[in-house]
Design an enzyme around this catalytic site. Structure first.
Site, PDB file in Angstrom:
ATOM      1  CB  SER A 142       4.204  16.843 -50.652  1.00 51.92           C
ATOM      2  OG  SER A 142       2.824  16.786 -49.845  1.00 51.92           O
ATOM      3  CE1 TYR A 155       0.979  22.079 -49.447  1.00 46.60           C
ATOM      4  CE2 TYR A 155       0.934  20.174 -50.449  1.00 46.60           C
ATOM      5  CZ  TYR A 155       1.522  20.738 -49.299  1.00 46.60           C
ATOM      6  OH  TYR A 155       2.273  20.039 -48.847  1.00 46.60           O
TER       7      TYR A 155
HETATM    8  P1  NAD Z   1       4.588  24.344 -40.596  1.00 46.11           P
HETATM    9  O1  NAD Z   1       3.529  25.223 -41.002  1.00 46.11           O
HETATM   10  O2  NAD Z   1       5.426  23.278 -39.230  1.00 46.11           O
HETATM   11  O3  NAD Z   1       5.884  25.032 -41.361  1.00 46.11           O
HETATM   12  C1  NAD Z   1       6.517  26.131 -42.300  1.00 46.11           C
HETATM   13  C2  NAD Z   1       7.747  26.971 -41.801  1.00 46.11           C
HETATM   14  O4  NAD Z   1       7.908  27.240 -43.234  1.00 46.11           O
HETATM   15  C3  NAD Z   1       7.715  27.111 -40.555  1.00 46.11           C
HETATM   16  O5  NAD Z   1       8.958  27.516 -40.762  1.00 46.11           O
HETATM   17  C4  NAD Z   1       7.058  29.037 -41.290  1.00 46.11           C
HETATM   18  O6  NAD Z   1       7.628  30.434 -40.333  1.00 46.11           O
HETATM   19  C5  NAD Z   1       7.887  28.574 -42.591  1.00 46.11           C
HETATM   20  N1  NAD Z   1       7.061  29.451 -44.097  1.00 46.11           N
HETATM   21  C6  NAD Z   1       6.066  30.530 -43.922  1.00 46.11           C
HETATM   22  N2  NAD Z   1       5.922  30.621 -44.626  1.00 46.11           N
HETATM   23  C7  NAD Z   1       7.353  31.804 -44.744  1.00 46.11           C
HETATM   24  C8  NAD Z   1       7.714  32.560 -45.760  1.00 46.11           C
HETATM   25  N3  NAD Z   1       7.000  33.112 -46.489  1.00 46.11           N
HETATM   26  N4  NAD Z   1       9.666  33.146 -45.638  1.00 46.11           N
HETATM   27  C9  NAD Z   1       9.773  32.151 -44.909  1.00 46.11           C
HETATM   28  N5  NAD Z   1       9.726  31.077 -44.272  1.00 46.11           N
HETATM   29  C10 NAD Z   1       8.008  30.700 -44.217  1.00 46.11           C
HETATM   30  O7  NAD Z   1       4.652  23.514 -41.684  1.00 46.11           O
HETATM   31  P2  NAD Z   1       5.388  22.432 -42.018  1.00 46.11           P
HETATM   32  O8  NAD Z   1       4.589  20.786 -42.449  1.00 46.11           O
HETATM   33  O9  NAD Z   1       6.491  21.838 -41.396  1.00 46.11           O
HETATM   34  O10 NAD Z   1       5.755  22.059 -43.711  1.00 46.11           O
HETATM   35  C11 NAD Z   1       7.112  22.138 -44.099  1.00 46.11           C
HETATM   36  C12 NAD Z   1       7.079  21.785 -45.750  1.00 46.11           C
HETATM   37  O11 NAD Z   1       6.906  20.439 -45.628  1.00 46.11           O
HETATM   38  C13 NAD Z   1       6.175  23.220 -46.248  1.00 46.11           C
HETATM   39  O12 NAD Z   1       6.551  22.515 -47.497  1.00 46.11           O
HETATM   40  C14 NAD Z   1       5.304  21.500 -46.495  1.00 46.11           C
HETATM   41  O13 NAD Z   1       4.077  21.974 -48.067  1.00 46.11           O
HETATM   42  C15 NAD Z   1       5.845  20.348 -46.374  1.00 46.11           C
HETATM   43  N6  NAD Z   1       4.927  18.641 -46.357  1.00 46.11           N
HETATM   44  C16 NAD Z   1       4.598  19.198 -45.028  1.00 46.11           C
HETATM   45  C17 NAD Z   1       3.382  17.956 -44.821  1.00 46.11           C
HETATM   46  C18 NAD Z   1       2.670  17.780 -43.513  1.00 46.11           C
HETATM   47  O14 NAD Z   1       1.694  16.728 -43.272  1.00 46.11           O
HETATM   48  N7  NAD Z   1       2.809  18.513 -43.048  1.00 46.11           N
HETATM   49  C19 NAD Z   1       3.313  16.844 -46.334  1.00 46.11           C
HETATM   50  C20 NAD Z   1       4.401  16.899 -46.715  1.00 46.11           C
HETATM   51  C21 NAD Z   1       5.117  17.922 -47.619  1.00 46.11           C
END
Ligand code: NAD
Length: 260
Positions: A142, A155
């Site tokens: 991130s 985080y």
């Molecule tokens: P999201 O909530 O859409 O997806 C998260 C995924 O992780 C889902 O499939 C969920 O079921 C799974 N998950 C959660 N807990 C779990 C567990 N205990 N075991 C197995 N799977 C689990 O979120 P996203 O925004 O797509 O985030 C994905 C990654 O990207 C994360 O690591 C997040 O920190 C990172 N990220 C997101 C953003 C953003 O703005 N959305 C920015 C930077 C980084």
């Protein structure tokens, strides 16, 4: 490098992980999906990707807080695919709260899912990748792996941790054709971000609209969200032969946020 790769993408039932898994399938690669959600919806997703792209798509619902379930996931991928060429450590959760009120169990869960799960998956695939002389490990970190924001202590700690982990694994894989990179997205409109808007509004004493305009998009000089497709395209590139010398790097894809 073979043309058809076998990939494991953690947390790929939603958001960025699903976008990455879809892009991999579109490349003709086999994919193992992972993540939580409604079982029949996940099956529709799995079967739909397999049919649309003519690839092998598996699902394993391992909980990324549980090392034994993570090991079973990798064993299943090895057994079904023969080998895992690409590992994307993407599963992640968020919690927004001042440190004084930050629940202990949220700290533990964020460190387990956003950081420790990558240790367990990487440990399970590394020997075979090194032996084969090819591997691609991509950690979805991130912008918060490079800079901080208030009220996201767990985080920010986990994401800084995974950027460091990325560098260590890159060095361990460097002479074996195994690269390890972090992708550092800014804000992407996924359920993870949508869910934190009300909490951030509460923590900062703002309206939800103000959070979107004055916190989220204000952070990104382009004033636009990053898209899932843009992140997925970067992940595909990092798996290519042209990316063979790119390793140990934290790739910002954040509309200029971290450049400030
Ligand atoms: P999201 O909530 O859409 O997806 C998260 C995924 O992780 C889902 O499939 C969920 O079921 C799974 N998950 C959660 N807990 C779990 C567990 N205990 N075991 C197995 N799977 C689990 O979120 P996203 O925004 O797509 O985030 C994905 C990654 O990207 C994360 O690591 C997040 O920190 C990172 N990220 C997101 C953003 C953003 O703005 N959305 C920015 C930077 C980084």
């Amino acid at each position: 490098m073979t043309n058809t790769l076998n990939a494991v993408v953690t947390g790929s039932t939603s958001g960025i992980g699903l976008g990455v898994a879809t892009a991999f399938a579109a490349e003709g690669w086999n994919v193992m999906l992972n993540g939580f959600g409604n079982a029949s919806e996940i099956e529709v997703l799995r079967a739909g990707l397999a049919e649309k792209y003519g690839v092998n798509v598996l699902y394993n619902g391992a909980d990324m807080t549980k090392p034994d379930e993570i090991h079973t996931l990798i064993e299943e991928a090895d057994a079904s695919f023969g080998l895992v060429d690409v590992l994307v450590n993407n599963a992640g959760i968020q919690h927004v709260s001042p440190i004084e009120d930050f629940p202990d169990e949220k700290w533990d869960a964020i460190i387990a899912i956003n950081l420790s799960s990558a240790f367990h998956t990487t440990k399970a695939v590394m020997a075979a990748m090194k032996q084969r002389g090819f591997g691609r490990i991509i950690n979805i970190a991130s912008a918060h792996g490079l800079i901080a924001s208030p009220f996201k202590s767990a985080y920010v700690a986990a994401k800084h941790g995974i950027v460091g982990f990325t560098k260590a694994i890159a060095l361990e894989g460097a002479e074996y054709g195994v690269t390890c990179n972090a992708i550092c997205p800014g804000y992407v409109k996924t359920p993870l971000v949508e869910k934190q808007i009300p909490d951030t509004a509460k923590a900062r004493g703002m309206s939800e609209q103000d959070v979107i305009e004055k916190v989220i998009l204000a952070a990104q000089p382009t004033k636009q969200f990053v898209t899932v497709e843009q992140i997925a395209a970067l992940a595909v590139f990092l798996c290519s032969e042209n990316a063979a010398q790119i390793t140990g790097a934290a790739h910002q894809i954040d509309g200029g946020w971290v450049a400030r």
